[in-house]
Design an enzyme around this catalytic site. Structure first.
Site: not given
Ligand SMILES: Nc1ncnc2c1ncn2[C@@H]1O[C@H](COP(=O)(O)OP(=O)(O)OP(=O)(O)O)[C@@H](O)[C@H]1O
Ligand SMILES: [Mg+2]
Length: 499
Positions: A277, A369
């Protein structure tokens, strides 16, 4: 002697440095003795009554003699030197001092400060370069190893990929065999070598997620870390050197979020697949880089858990943060193309993510989140990922809430008294959406945040009551992650249900 050198390289350099120097002196003396003859030592020792230069200094001064032909004893004896050299057991000074492992980068403040009481020792040029068969054979031995892995020999198969977009300059190494014939032996990536020897190592940064239980007093870096926490390593990659391309072969794009792109990659050295990522934006400011770093600091501090996406490594490159992670099969994104989950599978997913939450909450960390996009599946195991908003329950770190659709009202009102219950609320909304098989409309979300749960026809009362408790407007009334893990409703869920 060579084997010994390798061992020393792998051991703590700082501790061994002094010892090495004395060995190096001895080695150089022997080297010079071989090259210059025994007179060399007696002449240098005869000058000891004057300014008493060390033997090593004397040897260094002798470098001023540019080439072998200027030495006083380029005698017939010297013509045999190449042969005798072959049998001597010594390290060429250039080999010893100037291998990439021994290069100390300029401006390496941290290391300098640790070794401030040690004399600075420049990297001396080799008194002369012996172009003997022996020296070339040694280099051949060196380079017959995979430059990216000193433990892999060229006998082992290397996988090559077509259309590899890694822009690597390659240098053909010519080998001269004992018979004197030349053959092309192997290829050395200049970028790989350059990475090892020229790139400045990044500073050590204090990890805010690791509580001071171990104590700064125990920390070998002490407060040196905060002093050098300027993340200058973010410039790595600016000169075209790419750790990402050197270490990984990019296979395909997996997905992107608001801040990152994620790619499926093959790591060249171990042949395994990973997800890498990287931040979409370049992080020009030190503050931006610190903020991005919090995700990897959190993952690093947490360590491994079956229900948390595995973290392997991270680095800055071209002012972007790269994170190497465990590769998962897919996410539970509601809008994704994967099949709807059965109730049993939803219960299993929620149970496993509750275990992840229990693990992180017990370590004083909250995710903030939790949503289907950030729950991944690998071989039927559900894993919590994307720790970009993770913070500490004790509010000692900045709080940045995640996706507002999954946030309870108290967070939207900036009340952060029970942060761990924020994750429970978000998981409750996830459960509701996964059971429904669709995202809640905005009006439905507002109702849920006010405590009005939509009816779930055909679902058991136990299940509906559990979701209702998880999304209760009062955070205190929501169950803890531990309560969830121990809830009998989940006992019916099969372990490791396959999707
Ligand atoms: N380890 C992984 N294995 C497989 N796919 C992954 C992995 N990590 C991320 N992904 C995919 O990449 C997408 C984006 O990743 P991620 O959520 O970490 O990015 P982000 O920019 O931080 O997201 P957000 O917008 O939610 O903050 C995910 O939705 C998922 O599809
Ligand atoms: Mg995400």
């Amino acid at each position: 002697m060579r084997g010994k050198t390798v061992n020393l390289k792998s051991s703590s350099r700082k501790k061994k440095k002094k010892e090495l120097r004395s060995k190096m002196k001895g080695t150089l003396v022997r080297h010079l003795q071989v090259q210059l003859g025994p007179n060399c030592q007696s002449s240098s020792s005869s000058s000891s009554s004057m300014t008493k230069p060390s033997h090593f200094q004397t040897i260094l001064e002798s470098e001023a003699i540019p080439e072998r032909q200027q030495l006083p004893f380029s005698s017939p004896r010297n013509t045999d030197l190449d042969n005798t050299v072959d049998d001597k057991d010594f390290i060429l000074s250039q080999d010893f001092f100037c291998t990439p492992d021994y290069i100390t980068p300029d401006n390496q403040n941290l290391l300098k400060s640790f070794s401030s009481n040690e004399e600075s020792m420049p990297c001396p040029k080799s008194p002369e370069k012996l172009n003997t068969i022996k020296s070339k054979r040694r280099r051949q031995d060196d380079f017959s190893l995979n430059p990216l892995s000193p433990t892999l020999s060229d006998i082992q198969e290397m996988v090559e990929f077509e259309n590899d977009d890694c822009d690597v300059d390659e240098v053909k190494m010519e080998n001269i065999t004992a018979s004197g014939t030349k053959r092309v032996q192997s290829y050395v990536s200049q970028s790989a070598v350059a990475l090892r020897c020229r790139v400045m190592p990044p500073p050590c940064i204090k990890n805010p997620y690791i509580k001071a239980a171990s104590g700064m007093g125990m920390d070998p870096f002490g407060n040196q870390r905060s002093k050098c926490a300027d993340l200058f390593a973010a410039t790595i990659g600016g000169n075209g050197l790419s750790r990402y391309h050197t270490d990984f072969h990019e296979i395909e794009f997996i997905g992107s979020g608001n801040f990152s792109r994620v790619l499926k990659v093959l790591k060249r050295i171990d042949g395994c697949l990973y997800a890498v990522k990287h931040s979409i934006k370049q992080l020009h400011q030190d503050s931006e880089r610190r903020k991005a770093l919090m995700e990897v600091q959190c993952l690093g501090a947490l360590g491994s858990h079956e229900n948390i996406v595995g973290y392997y490594s991270s680095w800055f490159e071209n002012e972007q943060l790269y994170i190497q992670m465990e590769l998962c099969d897919c996410s539970l994104s509601i809008n994704g193309s994967h099949q709807l989950l059965s109730e049993t599978e939803v219960l299993e997913a929620v149970h496993q993510i509750a275990k992840a939450l229990q693990f992180i909450h017990e370590r004083g960390i909250v995710h903030l989140d939790v949503k289907p996009d950030n729950i991944y599946v690998k071989n039927g195991v559900y894993k919590l990922g994307d720790f970009g908003c993770a913070t500490l329950i004790d509010k000692s770190l900045p709080i940045e809430e995640g996706d507002a659709r999954y946030m309870p009202q108290e967070v939207l009102n900036e009340r952060y008294d029970h942060l761990e219950k924020v994750d429970i609320f978000s998981l409750g909304i996830c459960m509701l959406e996964l059971i429904r098989g669709s995202s809640l409309p905005e009006s439905g979300r507002l109702n849920v945040k006010e405590g009005k749960l939509p009816l779930l026809p055909g679902r058991s009362l136990h299940l509906q009551n559990l979701i209702k408790a998880m999304v209760d407007p009062d955070p205190i009334k929501r169950p803890s992650a531990k309560d969830l893990v121990e809830n009998p409703l989940f006992r019916k869920a099969p372990q490791n249900a396959r999707t």
